[in-house]
Design an enzyme around this catalytic site. Structure first.
Site, PDB file in Angstrom:
ATOM      1  N   VAL A   1       3.007  25.351 -13.259  1.00  0.00           N
ATOM      2  CA  VAL A   1       4.451  25.554 -13.096  1.00  0.00           C
ATOM      3  C   VAL A   1       5.059  25.597 -14.497  1.00  0.00           C
ATOM      4  CG1 VAL A   1       6.589  24.569 -12.170  1.00  0.00           C
ATOM      5  CG2 VAL A   1       4.433  24.298 -10.908  1.00  0.00           C
TER       6      VAL A   1
ATOM      7  N   THR B   1      -1.513  -1.336  -6.044  1.00  0.00           N
ATOM      8  CA  THR B   1      -0.334  -1.015  -5.242  1.00  0.00           C
ATOM      9  C   THR B   1       0.063   0.465  -5.244  1.00  0.00           C
ATOM     10  OG1 THR B   1       0.888  -1.861  -7.142  1.00  0.00           O
ATOM     11  CG2 THR B   1       0.772  -3.255  -5.209  1.00  0.00           C
TER      12      THR B   1
ATOM     13  N   ALA C   1      -8.945   1.527  -6.178  1.00  0.00           N
ATOM     14  CA  ALA C   1      -8.916   0.306  -5.350  1.00  0.00           C
ATOM     15  C   ALA C   1      -7.658   0.358  -4.497  1.00  0.00           C
ATOM     16  CB  ALA C   1      -8.906  -0.929  -6.235  1.00  0.00           C
TER      17      ALA C   1
ATOM     18  N   SER D   1      -2.805  22.474 -11.045  1.00  0.00           N
ATOM     19  CA  SER D   1      -3.424  23.140 -12.182  1.00  0.00           C
ATOM     20  C   SER D   1      -4.693  22.394 -12.558  1.00  0.00           C
ATOM     21  CB  SER D   1      -2.446  23.135 -13.356  1.00  0.00           C
ATOM     22  OG  SER D   1      -3.147  23.293 -14.552  1.00  0.00           O
TER      23      SER D   1
ATOM     24  N   VAL E   1      -7.979   8.251 -12.080  1.00  0.00           N
ATOM     25  CA  VAL E   1      -8.248   6.841 -11.761  1.00  0.00           C
ATOM     26  C   VAL E   1      -7.506   6.521 -10.467  1.00  0.00           C
ATOM     27  CG1 VAL E   1      -8.786   5.868 -14.028  1.00  0.00           C
ATOM     28  CG2 VAL E   1      -6.403   6.284 -13.403  1.00  0.00           C
TER      29      VAL E   1
ATOM     30  N   ILE F   1      -1.445   3.475  -4.668  1.00  0.00           N
ATOM     31  CA  ILE F   1      -1.772   4.360  -3.535  1.00  0.00           C
ATOM     32  C   ILE F   1      -0.996   3.900  -2.307  1.00  0.00           C
ATOM     33  CG2 ILE F   1      -3.650   5.138  -2.002  1.00  0.00           C
ATOM     34  CD1 ILE F   1      -5.471   5.028  -4.532  1.00  0.00           C
TER      35      ILE F   1
ATOM     36  N   LEU G   1       2.804   8.987  -9.166  1.00  0.00           N
ATOM     37  CA  LEU G   1       3.148   8.614 -10.539  1.00  0.00           C
ATOM     38  C   LEU G   1       4.458   9.253 -10.993  1.00  0.00           C
ATOM     39  CD1 LEU G   1      -0.439   8.909 -12.078  1.00  0.00           C
ATOM     40  CD2 LEU G   1       0.742   6.836 -11.342  1.00  0.00           C
TER      41      LEU G   1
ATOM     42  N   LYS H   1     -13.428  -3.774   0.639  1.00  0.00           N
ATOM     43  CA  LYS H   1     -12.733  -4.729  -0.237  1.00  0.00           C
ATOM     44  C   LYS H   1     -12.013  -5.776   0.600  1.00  0.00           C
ATOM     45  CE  LYS H   1      -8.819  -4.763  -3.438  1.00  0.00           C
ATOM     46  NZ  LYS H   1      -7.890  -3.973  -4.259  1.00  0.00           N
TER      47      LYS H   1
HETATM   48  P1  FAD Z   1      -1.980  12.830 -10.971  1.00  0.00           P
HETATM   49  O1  FAD Z   1      -3.305  12.397 -10.543  1.00  0.00           O
HETATM   50  O2  FAD Z   1      -1.675  12.818 -12.437  1.00  0.00           O
HETATM   51  O3  FAD Z   1      -1.779  14.314 -10.434  1.00  0.00           O
HETATM   52  C1  FAD Z   1      -0.786  15.163 -10.952  1.00  0.00           C
HETATM   53  C2  FAD Z   1      -1.026  16.556 -10.438  1.00  0.00           C
HETATM   54  O4  FAD Z   1       0.031  17.388 -10.874  1.00  0.00           O
HETATM   55  C3  FAD Z   1      -2.311  17.193 -10.933  1.00  0.00           C
HETATM   56  O5  FAD Z   1      -2.907  17.924  -9.894  1.00  0.00           O
HETATM   57  C4  FAD Z   1      -1.830  18.154 -12.017  1.00  0.00           C
HETATM   58  O6  FAD Z   1      -2.680  19.253 -12.180  1.00  0.00           O
HETATM   59  C5  FAD Z   1      -0.505  18.577 -11.398  1.00  0.00           C
HETATM   60  N1  FAD Z   1       0.429  19.124 -12.379  1.00  0.00           N
HETATM   61  C6  FAD Z   1       1.067  18.478 -13.370  1.00  0.00           C
HETATM   62  N2  FAD Z   1       1.819  19.344 -14.080  1.00  0.00           N
HETATM   63  C7  FAD Z   1       1.686  20.548 -13.494  1.00  0.00           C
HETATM   64  C8  FAD Z   1       2.195  21.853 -13.753  1.00  0.00           C
HETATM   65  N3  FAD Z   1       3.003  22.087 -14.769  1.00  0.00           N
HETATM   66  N4  FAD Z   1       1.810  22.834 -12.949  1.00  0.00           N
HETATM   67  C9  FAD Z   1       0.961  22.638 -11.909  1.00  0.00           C
HETATM   68  N5  FAD Z   1       0.436  21.439 -11.623  1.00  0.00           N
HETATM   69  C10 FAD Z   1       0.790  20.413 -12.399  1.00  0.00           C
HETATM   70  N6  FAD Z   1      -3.668   3.097  -7.906  1.00  0.00           N
HETATM   71  C11 FAD Z   1      -4.213   2.342  -6.945  1.00  0.00           C
HETATM   72  O7  FAD Z   1      -3.709   2.315  -5.819  1.00  0.00           O
HETATM   73  N7  FAD Z   1      -5.327   1.613  -7.198  1.00  0.00           N
HETATM   74  C12 FAD Z   1      -5.888   1.556  -8.418  1.00  0.00           C
HETATM   75  O8  FAD Z   1      -6.910   0.911  -8.593  1.00  0.00           O
HETATM   76  C13 FAD Z   1      -5.271   2.272  -9.465  1.00  0.00           C
HETATM   77  N8  FAD Z   1      -5.757   2.231 -10.729  1.00  0.00           N
HETATM   78  C14 FAD Z   1      -5.095   2.892 -11.714  1.00  0.00           C
HETATM   79  C15 FAD Z   1      -5.497   2.736 -13.052  1.00  0.00           C
HETATM   80  C16 FAD Z   1      -4.786   3.349 -14.066  1.00  0.00           C
HETATM   81  C17 FAD Z   1      -5.188   3.145 -15.486  1.00  0.00           C
HETATM   82  C18 FAD Z   1      -3.701   4.200 -13.768  1.00  0.00           C
HETATM   83  C19 FAD Z   1      -2.964   4.923 -14.861  1.00  0.00           C
HETATM   84  C20 FAD Z   1      -3.330   4.382 -12.461  1.00  0.00           C
HETATM   85  C21 FAD Z   1      -3.988   3.710 -11.441  1.00  0.00           C
HETATM   86  N9  FAD Z   1      -3.580   3.823 -10.121  1.00  0.00           N
HETATM   87  C22 FAD Z   1      -4.155   3.068  -9.149  1.00  0.00           C
HETATM   88  C23 FAD Z   1      -2.545   4.772  -9.759  1.00  0.00           C
HETATM   89  C24 FAD Z   1      -3.192   6.014  -9.153  1.00  0.00           C
HETATM   90  O9  FAD Z   1      -4.108   6.554 -10.064  1.00  0.00           O
HETATM   91  C25 FAD Z   1      -2.139   7.051  -8.814  1.00  0.00           C
HETATM   92  O10 FAD Z   1      -1.123   6.464  -8.031  1.00  0.00           O
HETATM   93  C26 FAD Z   1      -2.743   8.176  -8.021  1.00  0.00           C
HETATM   94  O11 FAD Z   1      -3.876   8.689  -8.636  1.00  0.00           O
HETATM   95  C27 FAD Z   1      -1.729   9.276  -7.831  1.00  0.00           C
HETATM   96  O12 FAD Z   1      -1.557  10.030  -8.982  1.00  0.00           O
HETATM   97  P2  FAD Z   1      -0.668  11.320  -8.859  1.00  0.00           P
HETATM   98  O13 FAD Z   1      -1.247  12.201  -7.818  1.00  0.00           O
HETATM   99  O14 FAD Z   1       0.746  10.909  -8.703  1.00  0.00           O
HETATM  100  O15 FAD Z   1      -0.786  12.000 -10.302  1.00  0.00           O
END
Ligand code: FAD
Length: 503
Positions: A188, A347, A51, A40, A48, A349, A336, A79
């Site tokens: 969803v 860690t 790294a 979505s 974010v 990614i 996440l 890096k």
């Molecule tokens: P998100 O990026 O939150 O994606 C979630 C997805 O789910 C989105 O596309 C959203 O639209 C979708 N979604 C949610 N609900 C619904 C719904 N109801 N219907 C349809 N779609 C939905 N990791 C590193 O390895 N190195 C770093 O330097 C690092 N720095 C970070 C700094 C911070 C402050 C934070 C919080 C995290 C950091 N991370 C880092 C972690 C990294 O950002 C995440 O592991 C990575 O971005 C993966 O996120 P994700 O895809 O799990 O979640």
């Protein structure tokens, strides 16, 4: 004969986790399996996560991603490690470099010889014996060379990347869609469970469309839409060991050439990251809301940028910990949605990558054998707990007493396996590591020493080496490192020559 093969995979979420999973599964499983990804734009991604650690090179290799193209398209930089500033004491500075430190000698790791040599005044700081930690502060970088002897440190340089998270998701999306992944824009709104066994039958979108599948991968971010909201997997909260629960992020203009390392500077209630990219520098303050207000954290961050801010600061809230089950019934949480630990050692990614690798290794059929699921969960939990311990080490091994936050960290109780690891190290620099752990011996050694935990003595076998030979060992290793660093180009020159991103 019943065909129990998984034919339909549904991935919920299009952040780094969703697109890494989609790209890898499309490449590895091929066209026999249908993969759909729902995301979505209105909800968006966490935005974010820029790294990484060297393991990502293996991910790129398996997916046959061209490094130059990948770095160009994501405004990437290279890096060699992470610089920690003000962690043990204010004024301290050390680099946790990737890769080797010195080389094993006889049966013992290099650091055992170094411990004695340093104590007797014939060795420099441990960083002088690692290519990465020697090259990084000089701003030097190159990829591994193929025209040097295989024993040269230049033949196998351990490095990772910094990149723009939004561009990385786009890059992987192009990759995945080109290999047949179907993306659906939508929210969803409902998860439908089967009456018989509580497995996920389908998800329903705000458009009314119902999408069913055999296997669901929850990449929905912190909310854990399927794994938690629908299946109630539960969560282990580790805030008492890792008290930071918020971050403020802001990009700023570059003011000089990008450093080939991430910087982590300890602040009064947490720490600040600095991630240099080709087009900007990413910054953030990770802090504990128990010890500092959002406003104060924001002003600390804004007062400590290299250049002018390029956007409004953004606050993110999180709870450190892991799901009690990463895989429940026919749903696996990756990214996440599976838990979170602050990015102190980059860690997250990596954990997405290892979750995908574990899924491929333990790939189920439609019977979802509990033995497979239990193995996945046990491995994932073990990995998380050891990473947690490595992060906690940075906080508990401090002499800082200049703020209530550091008083808390210095005196808090720590996980029992970490306490045991520190005890063993403190006695004589010994270390036990399980092969499934992420961080290697040299990572622990550098952080232990950087955080001022110095062993009382060294391994007794070190004393078999006569003093002049010990001194000679130190001199020769340093000589090789110095010569290699001397021959390396500047990081900026390397980027300009091979992988400059379009403006
Ligand atoms: P998100 O990026 O939150 O994606 C979630 C997805 O789910 C989105 O596309 C959203 O639209 C979708 N979604 C949610 N609900 C619904 C719904 N109801 N219907 C349809 N779609 C939905 N990791 C590193 O390895 N190195 C770093 O330097 C690092 N720095 C970070 C700094 C911070 C402050 C934070 C919080 C995290 C950091 N991370 C880092 C972690 C990294 O950002 C995440 O592991 C990575 O971005 C993966 O996120 P994700 O895809 O799990 O979640």
């Amino acid at each position: 004969m019943i065909d129990n093969r998984i034919k339909d995979i549904v991935i919920v979420g299009g952040g780094t986790a969703g697109w890494m999973t989609a790209a890898a599964l499309a490449k590895i499983l091929g066209p026999q399996v249908s993969i759909r990804l729902i995301e979505s734009e209105e909800i968006g991604t966490v935005g974010v996560g820029e790294a990484t650690v060297p393991h990502l090179k293996l991910f790129n290799k398996i997916l046959e991603i061209d490094e130059i193209d990948f770095v160009k398209q994501t405004q990437g930089t290279f890096k060699l490690g992470i610089e920690f500033v003000d962690w043990g004491r204010i004024g301290d500075r050390y680099i946790h470099g990737f890769g080797t430190v010195g080389h094993d000698y006889g049966m013992l790791p290099f650091h055992q010889y170094w411990l004695k040599a340093f104590k007797t005044g014939v060795a420099e700081d441990i960083g002088a014996y690692s290519l990465n930690t020697a090259a990084a502060p000089l701003g030097k970088f190159m990829a591994s060379a193929s025209d040097v002897p295989p024993t040269s440190p230049l033949a196998n340089i351990a490095y990772a990347y910094h990149f723009d998270a939004g561009l990385y998701a786009r890059f992987l999306r192009n990759y995945a869609e080109a290999r047949g992944v179907r993306r659906t824009e939508g929210k969803v709104t409902q998860t439908v469970l089967r009456d018989t066994d509580g497995f996920i039958d389908a998800i329903v979108l705000d458009s009314g469309e119902r999408i069913s599948g055999d296997l669901f991968v929850d990449c929905s971010g912190f909310r854990g839409l399927l794994i938690e909201q629908a299946l109630n997997a539960g969560y282990d909260d580790w805030t008492h060991w890792l008290p930071c629960d918020r971050a403020i992020a802001v990009p700023c203009e570059n003011v000089g050439p990008p450093t080939p390392f991430t910087r982590s500077t300890a602040r009064s209630a947490g720490w600040q990251w600095r991630i240099p990219l080709q087009h900007r520098t990413g910054n953030g303050y990770v802090y504990s809301s128990q010890f500092i207000s959002d406003d104060e954290a924001a002003s600390t961050l804004l007062a400590n940028l290299d250049g002018p801010a390029l956007a409004e600061p953004r606050t993110l809230r999180f709870k450190t910990g892991m799901r009690k089950k990463f895989w429940d019934r026919n749903c696996i949480a990756i990214g996440l949605a599976s838990g979170f630990m602050e990015p102190l050692e980059s860690t997250s990614i990596y954990m997405i990558q290892s979750g995908i690798a574990r899924l491929v290794n333990l790939f189920p059929d439609r019977r979802f054998d509990p033995a497979i699921i239990d193995r996945y969960n046990a491995q994932a939990a073990f990995e998380c707990e050891r990473i947690r311990d490595f992060l906690v080490l940075h906080y508990c091994a401090t002499e800082r007493n200049d703020s209530p936050f550091w008083d808390y960290c210095r005196t808090m109780s720590i996980p029992a396996p970490l306490a045991e690891t520190i005890r063993l190290w403190r006695s004589s620099g010994r270390f036990y590591r399980n092969a499934e752990e992420m961080f290697i011996l040299t990572s622990w050694v550098q952080v232990m020493l950087g955080q001022r935990i110095v062993p009382a003595t060294h391994h007794p076998m070190v004393d078999q080496l006569p003093a002049p030979e010990l001194e000679g060992l130190m001199r020769s290793v340093k000589g090789v490192i110095d010569a290699c660093v001397e021959s390396m180009p500047m990081h900026q020159m390397f980027i300009d020559r091979f992988c400059k991103a379009p403006a």
